[in-house]
Design an enzyme around this catalytic site. Structure first.
Site: not given
Ligand code: FAD
Length: 404
Positions: A128, A131, A135, A162, A164, A334, A384, A387
Protein backbone atom coordinates in the site's frame (compact mmCIF):
# COMPACT_ATOMS: atom_id res chain seq x y z
CA UNK A 1 33.07 -16.96 -20.46
CA UNK A 2 30.00 -18.65 -21.94
CA UNK A 3 28.59 -17.61 -25.29
CA UNK A 4 25.54 -15.39 -25.62
CA UNK A 5 22.28 -17.29 -25.92
CA UNK A 6 18.58 -16.52 -25.81
CA UNK A 7 17.72 -20.19 -25.57
CA UNK A 8 15.87 -21.12 -22.40
CA UNK A 9 17.42 -23.71 -20.11
CA UNK A 10 15.71 -27.05 -19.53
CA UNK A 11 14.53 -25.81 -16.13
CA UNK A 12 13.04 -22.68 -17.66
CA UNK A 13 11.28 -24.68 -20.37
CA UNK A 14 9.89 -27.01 -17.70
CA UNK A 15 8.70 -24.01 -15.67
CA UNK A 16 7.07 -22.40 -18.72
CA UNK A 17 5.29 -25.59 -19.78
CA UNK A 18 4.11 -26.34 -16.22
CA UNK A 19 2.57 -22.88 -15.75
CA UNK A 20 1.18 -22.88 -19.26
CA UNK A 21 -0.60 -26.14 -18.46
CA UNK A 22 -2.06 -24.68 -15.24
CA UNK A 23 -3.09 -21.52 -17.10
CA UNK A 24 -4.80 -23.51 -19.87
CA UNK A 25 -6.49 -26.07 -17.61
CA UNK A 26 -7.38 -24.03 -14.50
CA UNK A 27 -7.06 -20.28 -15.04
CA UNK A 28 -8.62 -19.81 -18.49
CA UNK A 29 -11.74 -21.88 -17.85
CA UNK A 30 -12.41 -19.81 -14.70
CA UNK A 31 -11.64 -16.40 -16.20
CA UNK A 32 -15.05 -15.25 -17.41
CA UNK A 33 -16.80 -16.36 -14.20
CA UNK A 34 -14.50 -14.44 -11.84
CA UNK A 35 -14.46 -11.41 -14.11
CA UNK A 36 -18.26 -11.28 -13.76
CA UNK A 37 -18.23 -12.00 -10.01
CA UNK A 38 -15.61 -9.31 -9.36
CA UNK A 39 -14.27 -11.28 -6.41
CA UNK A 40 -11.00 -12.86 -5.38
CA UNK A 41 -11.04 -16.37 -6.93
CA UNK A 42 -10.23 -18.27 -3.72
CA UNK A 43 -10.80 -21.74 -5.24
CA UNK A 44 -8.24 -20.98 -7.98
CA UNK A 45 -5.80 -19.64 -5.38
CA UNK A 46 -6.24 -22.82 -3.37
CA UNK A 47 -5.67 -24.98 -6.42
CA UNK A 48 -2.56 -22.94 -7.31
CA UNK A 49 -1.30 -23.29 -3.74
CA UNK A 50 -1.80 -27.07 -3.86
CA UNK A 51 0.05 -27.21 -7.18
CA UNK A 52 2.89 -25.18 -5.64
CA UNK A 53 2.34 -22.21 -7.92
CA UNK A 54 1.04 -19.91 -5.18
CA UNK A 55 3.74 -20.24 -2.54
CA UNK A 56 6.83 -18.62 -1.13
CA UNK A 57 8.91 -21.54 -2.43
CA UNK A 58 7.74 -20.86 -5.94
CA UNK A 59 8.90 -17.22 -5.84
CA UNK A 60 12.11 -18.11 -3.98
CA UNK A 61 13.01 -20.63 -6.71
CA UNK A 62 12.54 -18.00 -9.39
CA UNK A 63 14.64 -15.50 -7.44
CA UNK A 64 17.49 -18.07 -7.48
CA UNK A 65 17.43 -18.19 -11.30
CA UNK A 66 20.65 -16.41 -12.20
CA UNK A 67 19.30 -15.22 -15.54
CA UNK A 68 16.45 -13.35 -13.84
CA UNK A 69 14.01 -14.86 -16.38
CA UNK A 70 12.09 -17.12 -13.98
CA UNK A 71 9.60 -14.45 -12.91
CA UNK A 72 9.00 -13.01 -16.41
CA UNK A 73 8.44 -16.49 -17.83
CA UNK A 74 6.03 -17.34 -15.00
CA UNK A 75 4.12 -14.06 -15.27
CA UNK A 76 3.76 -14.26 -19.05
CA UNK A 77 2.19 -17.72 -18.85
CA UNK A 78 -0.05 -16.92 -15.87
CA UNK A 79 -1.38 -13.76 -17.52
CA UNK A 80 -1.74 -15.56 -20.83
CA UNK A 81 -4.30 -17.57 -18.84
CA UNK A 82 -6.13 -14.52 -17.48
CA UNK A 83 -5.02 -11.16 -16.14
CA UNK A 84 -7.60 -10.79 -13.33
CA UNK A 85 -6.85 -14.23 -11.91
CA UNK A 86 -3.17 -13.69 -12.70
CA UNK A 87 -3.15 -10.60 -10.51
CA UNK A 88 -5.04 -12.39 -7.75
CA UNK A 89 -2.24 -14.99 -7.88
CA UNK A 90 0.66 -12.54 -8.11
CA UNK A 91 -0.43 -9.53 -6.00
CA UNK A 92 1.13 -11.18 -2.96
CA UNK A 93 4.38 -11.60 -4.88
CA UNK A 94 4.51 -7.84 -5.49
CA UNK A 95 4.02 -7.19 -1.77
CA UNK A 96 6.67 -9.81 -0.93
CA UNK A 97 9.17 -8.07 -3.22
CA UNK A 98 8.83 -4.90 -1.14
CA UNK A 99 9.75 -6.86 2.00
CA UNK A 100 12.64 -8.63 0.27
CA UNK A 101 13.92 -5.29 -1.14
CA UNK A 102 13.71 -3.32 2.09
CA UNK A 103 13.56 -5.75 5.01
CA UNK A 104 16.23 -7.49 7.06
CA UNK A 105 16.67 -11.26 6.52
CA UNK A 106 14.77 -11.81 9.81
CA UNK A 107 11.85 -9.69 8.60
CA UNK A 108 11.76 -11.52 5.28
CA UNK A 109 11.76 -14.86 7.14
CA UNK A 110 9.01 -13.77 9.50
CA UNK A 111 6.56 -11.95 7.24
CA UNK A 112 6.80 -13.29 3.69
CA UNK A 113 5.64 -16.82 4.63
CA UNK A 114 2.65 -15.27 6.44
CA UNK A 115 1.69 -13.45 3.26
CA UNK A 116 1.24 -16.76 1.43
CA UNK A 117 -0.10 -18.96 4.24
CA UNK A 118 -0.18 -22.67 3.44
CA UNK A 119 -1.83 -24.82 0.79
CA UNK A 120 -4.61 -25.61 3.28
CA UNK A 121 -4.94 -22.05 4.57
CA UNK A 122 -4.16 -19.62 1.77
CA UNK A 123 -3.36 -16.00 2.71
CA UNK A 124 -2.61 -12.79 0.83
CA UNK A 125 -0.20 -9.87 1.05
CA UNK A 126 -0.82 -6.24 0.04
CA UNK A 127 1.53 -3.38 -0.84
CA UNK A 128 0.00 0.00 0.00
CA UNK A 129 1.74 3.11 -1.28
CA UNK A 130 -0.81 5.10 -3.34
CA UNK A 131 -3.10 7.63 -1.67
CA UNK A 132 -6.02 9.73 -2.94
CA UNK A 133 -3.71 12.75 -3.36
CA UNK A 134 -0.49 10.85 -3.95
CA UNK A 135 -0.63 8.65 -7.05
CA UNK A 136 2.10 9.52 -9.54
CA UNK A 137 3.25 12.19 -7.09
CA UNK A 138 4.52 9.81 -4.42
CA UNK A 139 6.15 12.72 -2.58
CA UNK A 140 2.70 14.10 -1.70
CA UNK A 141 2.06 11.11 0.58
CA UNK A 142 0.29 12.07 3.83
CA UNK A 143 0.08 8.81 5.78
CA UNK A 144 2.18 9.45 8.87
CA UNK A 145 4.23 7.05 10.94
CA UNK A 146 5.17 8.41 14.35
CA UNK A 147 7.52 6.55 16.69
CA UNK A 148 6.33 6.09 20.28
CA UNK A 149 9.67 5.54 21.94
CA UNK A 150 8.26 4.59 25.37
CA UNK A 151 6.23 1.74 23.92
CA UNK A 152 8.68 0.95 21.08
CA UNK A 153 5.77 1.15 18.67
CA UNK A 154 5.02 2.96 15.44
CA UNK A 155 1.64 4.66 15.10
CA UNK A 156 0.23 4.83 11.56
CA UNK A 157 -2.50 7.24 10.46
CA UNK A 158 -3.81 7.90 6.96
CA UNK A 159 -5.73 6.49 4.00
CA UNK A 160 -4.22 4.32 1.30
CA UNK A 161 -6.03 3.73 -1.94
CA UNK A 162 -5.97 1.33 -4.91
CA UNK A 163 -4.37 -1.38 -2.78
CA UNK A 164 -4.38 -4.77 -4.48
CA UNK A 165 -5.64 -7.19 -1.78
CA UNK A 166 -6.09 -4.17 0.52
CA UNK A 167 -8.10 -5.04 3.63
CA UNK A 168 -8.32 -8.76 2.81
CA UNK A 169 -4.57 -9.42 3.07
CA UNK A 170 -3.06 -11.18 6.06
CA UNK A 171 0.00 -8.93 5.96
CA UNK A 172 -0.02 -5.33 4.69
CA UNK A 173 3.10 -3.38 3.75
CA UNK A 174 2.42 0.31 4.32
CA UNK A 175 4.60 3.09 2.96
CA UNK A 176 4.33 6.14 5.21
CA UNK A 177 6.18 9.37 5.85
CA UNK A 178 8.22 9.71 9.01
CA UNK A 179 9.41 13.20 8.07
CA UNK A 180 7.18 15.07 5.59
CA UNK A 181 9.78 17.85 5.16
CA UNK A 182 12.08 15.36 3.41
CA UNK A 183 9.60 14.38 0.67
CA UNK A 184 10.16 10.85 -0.66
CA UNK A 185 13.40 10.62 1.34
CA UNK A 186 11.33 10.80 4.51
CA UNK A 187 9.35 7.68 3.56
CA UNK A 188 9.66 4.27 5.20
CA UNK A 189 7.89 0.93 4.79
CA UNK A 190 6.12 -0.89 7.61
CA UNK A 191 4.60 -4.29 8.15
CA UNK A 192 1.12 -4.36 9.62
CA UNK A 193 0.78 -7.85 11.14
CA UNK A 194 -2.41 -9.90 10.79
CA UNK A 195 -5.31 -8.76 12.94
CA UNK A 196 -3.77 -5.43 13.99
CA UNK A 197 -6.36 -3.01 15.36
CA UNK A 198 -6.67 0.30 13.51
CA UNK A 199 -6.33 -1.13 9.98
CA UNK A 200 -9.58 -1.50 8.07
CA UNK A 201 -10.78 -1.81 4.51
CA UNK A 202 -12.43 1.25 3.01
CA UNK A 203 -14.20 1.33 -0.33
CA UNK A 204 -13.78 -1.68 -2.63
CA UNK A 205 -13.54 -0.47 -6.23
CA UNK A 206 -15.71 -1.71 -9.09
CA UNK A 207 -13.33 -1.78 -12.01
CA UNK A 208 -13.14 -1.70 -15.82
CA UNK A 209 -10.79 -4.71 -15.94
CA UNK A 210 -8.74 -7.20 -13.88
CA UNK A 211 -11.97 -7.63 -11.96
CA UNK A 212 -10.98 -10.91 -10.29
CA UNK A 213 -8.34 -8.92 -8.43
CA UNK A 214 -9.52 -7.14 -5.29
CA UNK A 215 -8.67 -3.42 -5.15
CA UNK A 216 -9.64 -1.30 -2.15
CA UNK A 217 -8.83 1.56 0.17
CA UNK A 218 -6.99 0.79 3.40
CA UNK A 219 -7.70 3.07 6.36
CA UNK A 220 -5.15 3.43 9.16
CA UNK A 221 -6.58 4.90 12.32
CA UNK A 222 -4.06 5.04 15.19
CA UNK A 223 -2.77 1.70 13.97
CA UNK A 224 -0.03 0.64 16.42
CA UNK A 225 2.61 -1.82 15.31
CA UNK A 226 5.76 -3.09 17.08
CA UNK A 227 9.01 -1.17 16.49
CA UNK A 228 10.38 -4.30 14.80
CA UNK A 229 7.84 -3.85 11.97
CA UNK A 230 9.81 -0.99 10.42
CA UNK A 231 11.36 -2.59 7.33
CA UNK A 232 15.16 -2.42 7.46
CA UNK A 233 15.19 -1.40 11.13
CA UNK A 234 15.41 1.89 13.04
CA UNK A 235 19.17 2.27 12.88
CA UNK A 236 19.18 2.17 9.10
CA UNK A 237 16.24 4.60 8.93
CA UNK A 238 17.89 7.08 11.32
CA UNK A 239 21.10 6.99 9.30
CA UNK A 240 19.16 7.52 6.06
CA UNK A 241 17.17 10.43 7.53
CA UNK A 242 20.38 12.03 8.88
CA UNK A 243 21.96 11.83 5.42
CA UNK A 244 18.85 13.36 3.86
CA UNK A 245 18.80 16.22 6.41
CA UNK A 246 22.46 16.95 5.71
CA UNK A 247 21.63 17.10 2.01
CA UNK A 248 23.77 14.08 1.07
CA UNK A 249 22.49 12.70 -2.24
CA UNK A 250 20.83 9.29 -2.29
CA UNK A 251 20.29 6.63 -4.94
CA UNK A 252 16.59 6.31 -4.27
CA UNK A 253 14.19 5.36 -1.49
CA UNK A 254 12.47 2.23 -0.29
CA UNK A 255 9.32 2.41 -2.42
CA UNK A 256 11.24 3.40 -5.56
CA UNK A 257 13.53 0.39 -5.04
CA UNK A 258 10.41 -1.79 -4.89
CA UNK A 259 9.09 -0.36 -8.16
CA UNK A 260 12.47 -0.80 -9.86
CA UNK A 261 12.56 -4.49 -8.96
CA UNK A 262 8.97 -5.14 -10.00
CA UNK A 263 8.65 -3.25 -13.30
CA UNK A 264 9.97 -5.97 -15.65
CA UNK A 265 7.65 -8.46 -13.94
CA UNK A 266 4.69 -6.15 -14.62
CA UNK A 267 5.85 -5.79 -18.23
CA UNK A 268 5.85 -9.59 -18.49
CA UNK A 269 2.19 -9.67 -17.38
CA UNK A 270 1.35 -7.30 -20.24
CA UNK A 271 3.27 -9.55 -22.66
CA UNK A 272 1.15 -12.51 -21.53
CA UNK A 273 -2.15 -10.68 -22.15
CA UNK A 274 -0.99 -9.35 -25.51
CA UNK A 275 0.23 -12.77 -26.64
CA UNK A 276 -3.07 -14.35 -25.65
CA UNK A 277 -5.01 -11.77 -27.70
CA UNK A 278 -2.65 -12.16 -30.67
CA UNK A 279 -2.92 -15.96 -30.64
CA UNK A 280 -6.69 -15.89 -30.31
CA UNK A 281 -7.13 -13.44 -33.19
CA UNK A 282 -4.66 -15.34 -35.41
CA UNK A 283 -6.66 -18.54 -34.98
CA UNK A 284 -9.90 -16.66 -35.57
CA UNK A 285 -8.57 -14.98 -38.71
CA UNK A 286 -7.60 -18.35 -40.18
CA UNK A 287 -11.09 -19.81 -39.73
CA UNK A 288 -13.46 -16.87 -40.22
CA UNK A 289 -14.53 -16.79 -43.85
CA UNK A 290 -15.81 -13.67 -45.60
CA UNK A 291 -15.99 -13.07 -49.35
CA UNK A 292 -15.25 -16.77 -49.83
CA UNK A 293 -11.86 -16.90 -48.08
CA UNK A 294 -10.42 -16.77 -44.57
CA UNK A 295 -10.08 -13.15 -43.48
CA UNK A 296 -6.34 -13.73 -42.78
CA UNK A 297 -5.82 -13.80 -46.55
CA UNK A 298 -6.56 -10.07 -46.64
CA UNK A 299 -3.33 -8.14 -46.31
CA UNK A 300 -5.08 -5.60 -44.06
CA UNK A 301 -5.76 -8.33 -41.50
CA UNK A 302 -2.49 -10.25 -41.96
CA UNK A 303 -0.36 -7.12 -41.61
CA UNK A 304 -2.13 -6.32 -38.34
CA UNK A 305 -1.18 -9.77 -37.09
CA UNK A 306 2.41 -9.33 -38.29
CA UNK A 307 2.68 -6.06 -36.36
CA UNK A 308 1.08 -7.63 -33.27
CA UNK A 309 3.50 -10.57 -33.23
CA UNK A 310 6.51 -8.30 -33.80
CA UNK A 311 5.55 -5.98 -30.97
CA UNK A 312 4.78 -8.82 -28.54
CA UNK A 313 8.21 -10.38 -29.19
CA UNK A 314 9.97 -7.00 -28.91
CA UNK A 315 8.21 -6.41 -25.58
CA UNK A 316 9.38 -9.77 -24.28
CA UNK A 317 12.98 -9.02 -25.24
CA UNK A 318 12.87 -5.67 -23.40
CA UNK A 319 11.37 -7.39 -20.36
CA UNK A 320 13.96 -10.17 -20.38
CA UNK A 321 16.81 -7.67 -20.73
CA UNK A 322 15.58 -5.63 -17.76
CA UNK A 323 14.95 -8.73 -15.64
CA UNK A 324 18.44 -10.03 -16.44
CA UNK A 325 19.93 -6.63 -15.54
CA UNK A 326 18.03 -6.51 -12.24
CA UNK A 327 19.12 -10.03 -11.27
CA UNK A 328 22.75 -9.37 -12.18
CA UNK A 329 23.00 -6.01 -10.43
CA UNK A 330 23.49 -3.98 -13.62
CA UNK A 331 22.91 -0.24 -13.41
CA UNK A 332 19.76 0.91 -15.16
CA UNK A 333 21.64 3.70 -16.95
CA UNK A 334 18.85 4.21 -19.48
CA UNK A 335 15.98 3.22 -17.17
CA UNK A 336 15.69 -0.12 -18.97
CA UNK A 337 13.22 -1.38 -16.33
CA UNK A 338 10.86 1.49 -17.08
CA UNK A 339 11.41 1.02 -20.83
CA UNK A 340 10.30 -2.59 -20.63
CA UNK A 341 7.15 -1.75 -18.69
CA UNK A 342 6.31 1.22 -20.94
CA UNK A 343 6.70 -0.67 -24.21
CA UNK A 344 5.02 -3.87 -23.07
CA UNK A 345 2.00 -2.10 -21.58
CA UNK A 346 1.45 0.22 -24.54
CA UNK A 347 1.82 -2.79 -26.85
CA UNK A 348 -0.70 -4.73 -24.78
CA UNK A 349 -3.29 -1.98 -25.15
CA UNK A 350 -3.17 -1.67 -28.93
CA UNK A 351 -2.67 -5.40 -29.58
CA UNK A 352 -5.79 -6.27 -27.59
CA UNK A 353 -7.70 -3.47 -29.38
CA UNK A 354 -6.60 -4.85 -32.77
CA UNK A 355 -7.64 -8.33 -31.64
CA UNK A 356 -11.18 -6.99 -31.12
CA UNK A 357 -11.04 -5.44 -34.61
CA UNK A 358 -10.01 -8.76 -36.16
CA UNK A 359 -12.89 -10.57 -34.44
CA UNK A 360 -15.38 -7.91 -35.64
CA UNK A 361 -18.71 -7.95 -33.80
CA UNK A 362 -17.76 -11.10 -31.91
CA UNK A 363 -14.73 -9.34 -30.50
CA UNK A 364 -16.99 -6.71 -28.98
CA UNK A 365 -18.95 -9.25 -26.92
CA UNK A 366 -18.26 -11.06 -23.65
CA UNK A 367 -18.74 -14.35 -25.50
CA UNK A 368 -15.16 -13.98 -26.74
CA UNK A 369 -12.16 -13.42 -24.44
CA UNK A 370 -10.47 -10.61 -26.36
CA UNK A 371 -13.05 -8.13 -25.02
CA UNK A 372 -11.94 -8.97 -21.47
CA UNK A 373 -8.28 -8.93 -22.47
CA UNK A 374 -8.69 -5.40 -23.81
CA UNK A 375 -10.41 -4.24 -20.62
CA UNK A 376 -7.64 -5.88 -18.59
CA UNK A 377 -4.90 -4.30 -20.70
CA UNK A 378 -5.93 -0.76 -19.74
CA UNK A 379 -4.49 -1.00 -16.22
CA UNK A 380 -1.01 -1.71 -17.55
CA UNK A 381 -0.40 1.87 -18.70
CA UNK A 382 -1.60 3.09 -15.27
CA UNK A 383 -0.28 1.05 -12.35
CA UNK A 384 3.33 0.58 -11.29
CA UNK A 385 3.82 4.07 -12.74
CA UNK A 386 1.75 5.42 -15.64
CA UNK A 387 3.21 5.50 -19.15
CA UNK A 388 3.76 9.25 -18.75
CA UNK A 389 5.76 8.63 -15.58
CA UNK A 390 7.80 5.88 -17.29
CA UNK A 391 8.61 8.33 -20.08
CA UNK A 392 9.55 10.95 -17.50
CA UNK A 393 11.90 8.48 -15.77
CA UNK A 394 13.47 7.37 -19.06
CA UNK A 395 13.79 10.92 -20.39
CA UNK A 396 15.42 12.19 -17.19
CA UNK A 397 17.77 9.20 -17.03
CA UNK A 398 18.99 9.43 -20.63
CA UNK A 399 19.25 13.24 -20.70
CA UNK A 400 20.17 14.14 -17.14
CA UNK A 401 17.89 17.14 -17.68
CA UNK A 402 15.27 18.35 -15.18
CA UNK A 403 12.34 17.45 -17.45
CA UNK A 404 8.87 18.27 -16.08
C1 FAD B 1 -6.44 -1.71 -10.28
C2 FAD B 1 -5.37 -0.94 -9.59
C3 FAD B 1 -4.50 -1.61 -8.74
C4 FAD B 1 -3.49 -0.89 -8.07
N1 FAD B 1 -2.71 -1.56 -7.16
C5 FAD B 1 -1.89 -0.81 -6.35
C6 FAD B 1 -1.25 -1.41 -5.23
O1 FAD B 1 -1.35 -2.60 -5.00
N2 FAD B 1 -0.51 -0.63 -4.41
C7 FAD B 1 -0.37 0.71 -4.63
O2 FAD B 1 0.31 1.38 -3.86
N3 FAD B 1 -0.97 1.32 -5.69
C8 FAD B 1 -1.73 0.59 -6.54
N4 FAD B 1 -2.38 1.19 -7.60
C9 FAD B 1 -2.23 2.63 -7.80
C10 FAD B 1 -1.50 3.00 -9.07
O3 FAD B 1 -0.12 2.76 -8.94
C11 FAD B 1 -1.84 4.49 -9.36
O4 FAD B 1 -3.17 4.52 -9.83
C12 FAD B 1 -0.90 5.11 -10.36
O5 FAD B 1 0.35 5.30 -9.77
C13 FAD B 1 -1.40 6.46 -10.88
O6 FAD B 1 -1.79 7.30 -9.85
P1 FAD B 1 -3.23 8.04 -9.92
O7 FAD B 1 -4.24 6.99 -10.19
O8 FAD B 1 -3.37 8.86 -8.72
O9 FAD B 1 -3.13 8.97 -11.22
P2 FAD B 1 -2.54 10.45 -11.28
O10 FAD B 1 -1.19 10.47 -10.68
O11 FAD B 1 -3.56 11.41 -10.78
O12 FAD B 1 -2.37 10.64 -12.85
C14 FAD B 1 -3.45 11.02 -13.70
C15 FAD B 1 -2.87 11.30 -15.10
O13 FAD B 1 -1.94 12.40 -15.03
C16 FAD B 1 -0.70 12.01 -15.56
N5 FAD B 1 0.41 12.66 -14.85
C17 FAD B 1 0.55 12.81 -13.51
N6 FAD B 1 1.70 13.45 -13.26
C18 FAD B 1 2.30 13.69 -14.45
C19 FAD B 1 3.52 14.29 -14.84
N7 FAD B 1 4.39 14.78 -13.95
N8 FAD B 1 3.81 14.38 -16.16
C20 FAD B 1 2.95 13.87 -17.08
N9 FAD B 1 1.77 13.28 -16.77
C21 FAD B 1 1.47 13.19 -15.47
C22 FAD B 1 -0.65 10.48 -15.35
O14 FAD B 1 0.30 9.87 -16.21
C23 FAD B 1 -2.09 10.10 -15.65
O15 FAD B 1 -2.28 9.99 -17.01
C24 FAD B 1 -3.35 0.48 -8.31
C25 FAD B 1 -4.21 1.14 -9.19
C26 FAD B 1 -5.21 0.46 -9.81
C27 FAD B 1 -6.18 1.21 -10.68
Amino acid sequence: MTGFSLELTEDQIELRDWIHGFAADVIRPAAAEWDEREQTPWPVLQEAAKAGLYSLDFYANQWFDETGLGIPIAMEEMFWGDAGIGLALSGTGLAAVSVVSNGTPEQVGEWVPQMFGTADDVKLGAFCSSEPDAGSDVGAMRTRAVYDEAADEWVLNGTKTWATNGGIANVHVIVATVDPALGTRGHASFIVPPGTKGLSQGQKFKKHGIRASHTAEVVLDDCRIPGSCLLGGKEKLDARLARAREGVSSRGNASMATFEASRPAVGAMAVGIARAAYEYSLDYAKTRVQFGKPIVENQAVAFKLADMKTAVDASRLLVWRAAWMARNGKAFDSAEGSMSKLFASETCKWVTADAIQILGGNGFTREYPVERMHRDSAIYTIFEGTSEIQRLVIARTISGAAIR
